[in-house]
Scaffold this motif. Structure first.
Motif, PDB file in Angstrom:
ATOM      1  N   GLY A  41       0.916  -1.044   0.492  1.00 27.91           N
ATOM      2  CA  GLY A  41       0.256   0.147   0.240  1.00 27.91           C
ATOM      3  C   GLY A  41       1.000   1.377   0.025  1.00 27.91           C
ATOM      4  N   THR A  42       0.194   2.097  -0.837  1.00 31.78           N
ATOM      5  CA  THR A  42       0.534   3.574  -0.725  1.00 31.78           C
ATOM      6  C   THR A  42       0.397   4.215   0.093  1.00 31.78           C
ATOM      7  N   LEU A  43      -1.014   4.560   0.579  1.00 36.34           N
ATOM      8  CA  LEU A  43      -1.840   5.716   0.883  1.00 36.34           C
ATOM      9  C   LEU A  43      -1.049   5.834   1.884  1.00 36.34           C
ATOM     10  N   GLY A  44      -0.746   7.318   2.307  1.00 33.86           N
ATOM     11  CA  GLY A  44      -0.628   7.617   4.453  1.00 33.86           C
ATOM     12  C   GLY A  44      -1.593   6.646   5.307  1.00 33.86           C
ATOM     13  N   LEU A  45      -0.675   6.565   6.777  1.00 30.94           N
ATOM     14  CA  LEU A  45      -1.153   5.746   7.063  1.00 30.94           C
ATOM     15  C   LEU A  45      -2.474   6.500   8.460  1.00 30.94           C
ATOM     16  N   ARG A  46      -2.537   7.713   8.015  1.00 30.70           N
ATOM     17  CA  ARG A  46      -3.236   8.536   8.951  1.00 30.70           C
ATOM     18  C   ARG A  46      -4.483   7.855   7.764  1.00 30.70           C
ATOM     19  N   GLU A  47      -4.432   8.121   6.054  1.00 29.21           N
ATOM     20  CA  GLU A  47      -6.121   8.293   5.816  1.00 29.21           C
ATOM     21  C   GLU A  47      -6.190   5.969   5.648  1.00 29.21           C
ATOM     22  N   PHE A  48      -4.840   5.239   5.867  1.00 29.93           N
ATOM     23  CA  PHE A  48      -4.810   3.875   5.965  1.00 29.93           C
ATOM     24  C   PHE A  48      -6.146   3.919   6.799  1.00 29.93           C
ATOM     25  N   GLU A  49      -5.838   4.359   8.306  1.00 26.02           N
ATOM     26  CA  GLU A  49      -5.565   3.523   9.336  1.00 26.02           C
ATOM     27  C   GLU A  49      -7.216   3.791   9.675  1.00 26.02           C
ATOM     28  N   SER A  50      -7.828   5.116   9.423  1.00 24.75           N
ATOM     29  CA  SER A  50      -8.833   6.073   9.371  1.00 24.75           C
ATOM     30  C   SER A  50      -9.867   4.804   8.905  1.00 24.75           C
ATOM     31  N   ALA A  51      -9.293   4.712   7.484  1.00 21.85           N
ATOM     32  CA  ALA A  51     -10.450   3.277   6.602  1.00 21.85           C
ATOM     33  C   ALA A  51     -10.472   2.278   7.270  1.00 21.85           C
ATOM     34  N   ARG A  52      -9.328   2.252   7.649  1.00 27.23           N
ATOM     35  CA  ARG A  52      -9.131  -0.062   8.284  1.00 27.23           C
ATOM     36  C   ARG A  52     -10.280   0.444   9.231  1.00 27.23           C
ATOM     37  N   LEU A  53     -10.272   1.155  10.784  1.00 27.74           N
ATOM     38  CA  LEU A  53     -10.297   0.860  11.587  1.00 27.74           C
ATOM     39  C   LEU A  53     -11.981   1.212  11.493  1.00 27.74           C
ATOM     40  N   ARG A  54     -12.782   2.460  10.453  1.00 30.16           N
ATOM     41  CA  ARG A  54     -13.879   2.909  10.452  1.00 30.16           C
ATOM     42  C   ARG A  54     -14.920   1.347  10.124  1.00 30.16           C
ATOM     43  N   ILE A  55     -13.365   0.575   8.795  1.00 28.82           N
ATOM     44  CA  ILE A  55     -14.369  -1.271   9.062  1.00 28.82           C
ATOM     45  C   ILE A  55     -14.580  -2.030  10.288  1.00 28.82           C
ATOM     46  N   ALA A  56     -13.860  -1.672  10.712  1.00 28.15           N
ATOM     47  CA  ALA A  56     -13.071  -2.835  11.873  1.00 28.15           C
ATOM     48  C   ALA A  56     -14.199  -2.487  13.041  1.00 28.15           C
ATOM     49  N   GLN A  57     -14.688  -0.917  12.800  1.00 24.69           N
ATOM     50  CA  GLN A  57     -15.407  -1.075  13.672  1.00 24.69           C
ATOM     51  C   GLN A  57     -17.265  -0.962  13.327  1.00 24.69           C
ATOM     52  N   LEU A  58     -17.628  -1.205  12.041  1.00 25.78           N
ATOM     53  CA  LEU A  58     -18.297  -1.527  11.323  1.00 25.78           C
ATOM     54  C   LEU A  58     -18.724  -3.107  11.175  1.00 25.78           C
ATOM     55  N   ASN A  59     -17.676  -3.635  10.952  1.00 18.42           N
ATOM     56  CA  ASN A  59     -17.418  -5.029  11.255  1.00 18.42           C
ATOM     57  C   ASN A  59     -17.303  -5.615  12.838  1.00 18.42           C
ATOM     58  N   GLY A  60     -16.839  -5.462  13.703  1.00 16.10           N
ATOM     59  CA  GLY A  60     -16.868  -5.793  15.217  1.00 16.10           C
ATOM     60  C   GLY A  60     -16.007  -6.482  15.011  1.00 16.10           C
ATOM     61  N   CYS A  61     -15.288  -6.933  14.068  1.00 14.45           N
ATOM     62  CA  CYS A  61     -13.723  -7.560  14.795  1.00 14.45           C
ATOM     63  C   CYS A  61     -13.191  -7.066  15.533  1.00 14.45           C
ATOM     64  N   LEU A  62     -12.989  -7.875  16.822  1.00  6.89           N
ATOM     65  CA  LEU A  62     -12.150  -7.744  17.699  1.00  6.89           C
ATOM     66  C   LEU A  62     -10.868  -7.650  17.627  1.00  6.89           C
ATOM     67  N   PHE A  63     -10.160  -8.375  16.999  1.00  4.78           N
ATOM     68  CA  PHE A  63      -8.403  -8.076  16.048  1.00  4.78           C
ATOM     69  C   PHE A  63      -8.370  -6.855  15.429  1.00  4.78           C
ATOM     70  N   CYS A  64      -9.161  -7.181  14.753  1.00  8.36           N
ATOM     71  CA  CYS A  64      -9.418  -5.998  13.425  1.00  8.36           C
ATOM     72  C   CYS A  64      -8.886  -4.472  14.389  1.00  8.36           C
ATOM     73  N   GLN A  65     -10.339  -4.471  15.470  1.00  5.24           N
ATOM     74  CA  GLN A  65     -10.416  -3.198  16.210  1.00  5.24           C
ATOM     75  C   GLN A  65      -9.227  -3.188  17.192  1.00  5.24           C
TER      76      GLN A  65
END
Length: 168
Positions: A41-65
């Motif tokens: 991946g080449t996206l900036g860390l903050r953009e990457f983590e913002s999208a990743r964490l939002r999906i983790a929160q919506l999925n409810g995946c404990l590990f991902c959160q």
């Protein structure tokens, strides 16, 4: 593990078993794709983590959160996950970081509602390559995070810091 919905042979790591052995024609390829979003991946860390964490929160995946991506020894701040939950109003995000969280949420919950106004804002902040990359990342996290959560694998792969802190 009572919370898992797949029978894992005694002595096998649940994640490695499901992702590597149980469906050998699919699991290793899915795992390689899931890892490629972190390795290439080449996206900036903050953009990457913002999208990743939002999906983790919506999925409810404990590990991902619990997970925090590290790049060049850097991770997002401790309060970042809370800011992601409050992406609409937080003052901790620039436009790109906020838009990444919004895109992740809308992709997961209302992809048919991605209208011209949204795409105008997206194209003003991200180029085509970044949009394609972010979309592939979000798709990976949505799919594989939900797979882990639905099968109960996220309980088996919770980070050690979470297990110790929660008494699990």
């Amino acid at each position: 593990m009572a919370d898992m919905f797949i029978d894992v042979p005694e002595g096998k790591d649940p994640i490695l078993y499901v992702w590597g052995e149980l469906v050998p024609g699919i699991g290793p390829a899915a795992s390689a794709f899931a890892m490629s979003v972190y390795e290439h991946g080449t996206l900036g860390l903050r953009e990457f983590e913002s999208a990743r964490l939002r999906i983790a929160q919506l999925n409810g995946c404990l590990f991902c959160q619990d997970w925090r991506t590290e790049r060049d020894g850097q991770k997002v701040e401790e309060t970042f996950a809370q800011a992601v939950e409050e992406w609409r109003t937080t003052r901790d995000f620039d436009d790109r970081t906020r838009l990444a969280a919004e895109y992740a949420e809308r992709y997961a919950l209302d992809h048919h509602g991605l209208d011209d106004e949204f795409w105008a804002r997206m194209r003003a902040a991200y180029d085509d390559r970044e949009i394609a990359e972010l979309t592939m990342c979000i798709g990976s996290w949505l799919s594989f995070g939900r797979l882990n959560r639905v099968l109960g694998l996220d309980v088996a792969c919770v980070l050690p810091s979470h297990v110790v802190g929660s008494g699990r």
